[in-house]
Design a protein around this motif. Sequence first.
Motif, PDB file in Angstrom:
ATOM      1  N   PHE A   1      57.884 117.710  77.852  1.00 35.94           N
ATOM      2  CA  PHE A   1      58.319 117.282  79.180  1.00 35.94           C
ATOM      3  C   PHE A   1      58.963 118.421  79.959  1.00 35.94           C
ATOM      4  O   PHE A   1      58.958 118.428  81.185  1.00 35.94           O
ATOM      5  CB  PHE A   1      59.297 116.105  79.069  1.00 35.94           C
ATOM      6  CG  PHE A   1      59.541 115.426  80.380  1.00 35.94           C
ATOM      7  CD1 PHE A   1      60.642 115.737  81.144  1.00 35.94           C
ATOM      8  CD2 PHE A   1      58.642 114.487  80.864  1.00 35.94           C
ATOM      9  CE1 PHE A   1      60.859 115.117  82.369  1.00 35.94           C
ATOM     10  CE2 PHE A   1      58.845 113.860  82.077  1.00 35.94           C
ATOM     11  CZ  PHE A   1      59.963 114.179  82.830  1.00 35.94           C
ATOM     12  N   LYS A   2      59.542 119.391  79.248  1.00 39.47           N
ATOM     13  CA  LYS A   2      60.186 120.510  79.938  1.00 39.47           C
ATOM     14  C   LYS A   2      59.246 121.708  79.989  1.00 39.47           C
ATOM     15  O   LYS A   2      58.683 122.099  78.975  1.00 39.47           O
ATOM     16  CB  LYS A   2      61.492 120.921  79.245  1.00 39.47           C
ATOM     17  CG  LYS A   2      62.186 122.093  79.952  1.00 39.47           C
ATOM     18  CD  LYS A   2      63.521 122.443  79.336  1.00 39.47           C
ATOM     19  CE  LYS A   2      64.162 123.600  80.110  1.00 39.47           C
ATOM     20  NZ  LYS A   2      65.498 123.964  79.572  1.00 39.47           N
ATOM     21  N   GLN A   3      59.106 122.280  81.193  1.00 31.81           N
ATOM     22  CA  GLN A   3      58.352 123.512  81.345  1.00 31.81           C
ATOM     23  C   GLN A   3      59.328 124.685  81.452  1.00 31.81           C
ATOM     24  O   GLN A   3      60.343 124.585  82.150  1.00 31.81           O
ATOM     25  CB  GLN A   3      57.461 123.480  82.599  1.00 31.81           C
ATOM     26  CG  GLN A   3      56.314 122.505  82.531  1.00 31.81           C
ATOM     27  CD  GLN A   3      56.714 121.106  82.951  1.00 31.81           C
ATOM     28  OE1 GLN A   3      57.310 120.909  83.993  1.00 31.81           O
ATOM     29  NE2 GLN A   3      56.391 120.114  82.122  1.00 31.81           N
ATOM     30  N   VAL A   4      59.026 125.751  80.758  1.00 28.11           N
ATOM     31  CA  VAL A   4      59.887 126.934  80.791  1.00 28.11           C
ATOM     32  C   VAL A   4      59.101 128.115  81.356  1.00 28.11           C
ATOM     33  O   VAL A   4      57.873 128.141  81.309  1.00 28.11           O
ATOM     34  CB  VAL A   4      60.415 127.280  79.382  1.00 28.11           C
ATOM     35  CG1 VAL A   4      61.296 126.167  78.849  1.00 28.11           C
ATOM     36  CG2 VAL A   4      59.269 127.528  78.406  1.00 28.11           C
ATOM     37  N   ARG A   5      59.831 129.090  81.892  1.00 26.45           N
ATOM     38  CA  ARG A   5      59.198 130.247  82.516  1.00 26.45           C
ATOM     39  C   ARG A   5      58.755 131.234  81.454  1.00 26.45           C
ATOM     40  O   ARG A   5      59.478 131.520  80.513  1.00 26.45           O
ATOM     41  CB  ARG A   5      60.161 130.914  83.491  1.00 26.45           C
ATOM     42  CG  ARG A   5      59.527 132.027  84.314  1.00 26.45           C
ATOM     43  CD  ARG A   5      60.436 132.441  85.461  1.00 26.45           C
ATOM     44  NE  ARG A   5      61.644 133.078  84.978  1.00 26.45           N
ATOM     45  CZ  ARG A   5      61.767 134.409  84.815  1.00 26.45           C
ATOM     46  NH1 ARG A   5      60.738 135.205  85.085  1.00 26.45           N
ATOM     47  NH2 ARG A   5      62.894 134.916  84.390  1.00 26.45           N
TER      48      ARG A   5
ATOM     49  N   ALA B   1      54.410 129.246  84.034  1.00 26.43           N
ATOM     50  CA  ALA B   1      55.157 128.233  83.292  1.00 26.43           C
ATOM     51  C   ALA B   1      54.400 127.802  82.047  1.00 26.43           C
ATOM     52  O   ALA B   1      53.169 127.830  82.017  1.00 26.43           O
ATOM     53  CB  ALA B   1      55.417 127.019  84.180  1.00 26.43           C
ATOM     54  N   VAL B   2      55.148 127.406  81.032  1.00 21.00           N
ATOM     55  CA  VAL B   2      54.554 126.826  79.827  1.00 21.00           C
ATOM     56  C   VAL B   2      55.349 125.580  79.464  1.00 21.00           C
ATOM     57  O   VAL B   2      56.549 125.493  79.712  1.00 21.00           O
ATOM     58  CB  VAL B   2      54.563 127.807  78.626  1.00 21.00           C
ATOM     59  CG1 VAL B   2      53.700 129.023  78.922  1.00 21.00           C
ATOM     60  CG2 VAL B   2      55.982 128.246  78.285  1.00 21.00           C
ATOM     61  N   GLU B   3      54.659 124.578  78.928  1.00 16.77           N
ATOM     62  CA  GLU B   3      55.382 123.395  78.459  1.00 16.77           C
ATOM     63  C   GLU B   3      55.917 123.695  77.056  1.00 16.77           C
ATOM     64  O   GLU B   3      55.248 124.317  76.234  1.00 16.77           O
ATOM     65  CB  GLU B   3      54.522 122.136  78.502  1.00 16.77           C
ATOM     66  CG  GLU B   3      53.175 122.223  77.816  1.00 16.77           C
ATOM     67  CD  GLU B   3      53.249 121.797  76.375  1.00 16.77           C
ATOM     68  OE1 GLU B   3      54.332 121.408  75.907  1.00 16.77           O
ATOM     69  OE2 GLU B   3      52.214 121.859  75.700  1.00 16.77           O
ATOM     70  N   SER B   4      57.131 123.250  76.809  1.00 16.88           N
ATOM     71  CA  SER B   4      57.860 123.662  75.612  1.00 16.88           C
ATOM     72  C   SER B   4      57.278 123.115  74.318  1.00 16.88           C
ATOM     73  O   SER B   4      57.631 123.587  73.234  1.00 16.88           O
ATOM     74  CB  SER B   4      59.329 123.234  75.733  1.00 16.88           C
ATOM     75  OG  SER B   4      59.918 123.816  76.872  1.00 16.88           O
ATOM     76  N   GLY B   5      56.398 122.137  74.420  1.00 15.53           N
ATOM     77  CA  GLY B   5      55.768 121.613  73.214  1.00 15.53           C
ATOM     78  C   GLY B   5      54.918 122.639  72.489  1.00 15.53           C
ATOM     79  O   GLY B   5      54.548 122.454  71.327  1.00 15.53           O
TER      80      GLY B   5
END
Length: 226
Positions: free
Chosen positions: A37-41, A48-52
């Motif tokens: 659910f969280k995207q990080v830079r 962006a990438v999703e943290s999964g």
Amino acid sequence: MPETDQTHASALTVPRGLFVYLLLYGGMTVLAGVLAFKQVRLWPSDLAVESGIFAFLILVVISSTIAQLYGRAIANRLVWWGFVPLLVASVLMALVLRLPPSVEMAQFRADDLVAFERVHSMLWRIWMAGPAAYIVSLLLNVWIFSRLRGANDGGGTISLMIRGAVASALSQALDSVIFITLAFYGEFDITDLLIGQVIAKVALSFVLVPFLITGGVWLARKLDRA
């Protein structure tokens, strides 16, 4: 112990390394969906990438390690059985969202309650997209990894590292396309997220997976000997 009990105990014996990875695998299948659910830079760019991605790379390493040590058939069964913790987690999440909050939480932690329900009520697309991307990419990873081994490959370290990286890069690139399209298309412009995700997974597959998989194989063998 009676002879029949000894026979049953022997038949149910699972190598310790395989047992440990089975436990870890189930946890990562659930965690990957929550983290997504969280995207990080993606430093140093603005992609962006999703943290999964982090939990999913562990799934790739585990499935490849099991294919290497215990066979492709067992690795494929592990991938299919990975649906069980995903299903249980989604059912429990739906139940928790429907249950009324406690009086204390509604009164004194209303902001936490709103944030929890807002985030997790939007996870339905992720819970739907996750299994689709999961089954395609993980089965593809096991297939590529096993096919690259070949009949004359003795399973040396260099071969293991190369096969792990290539299988991971190809399968995770496909995973990104499936997951992000199903989970986020229409919610926002997914271009940066999709590009960043593919770049990140391919890069991490070549940078990290070779060492993670050799470490994973070493650890499994050590646990099996213990």
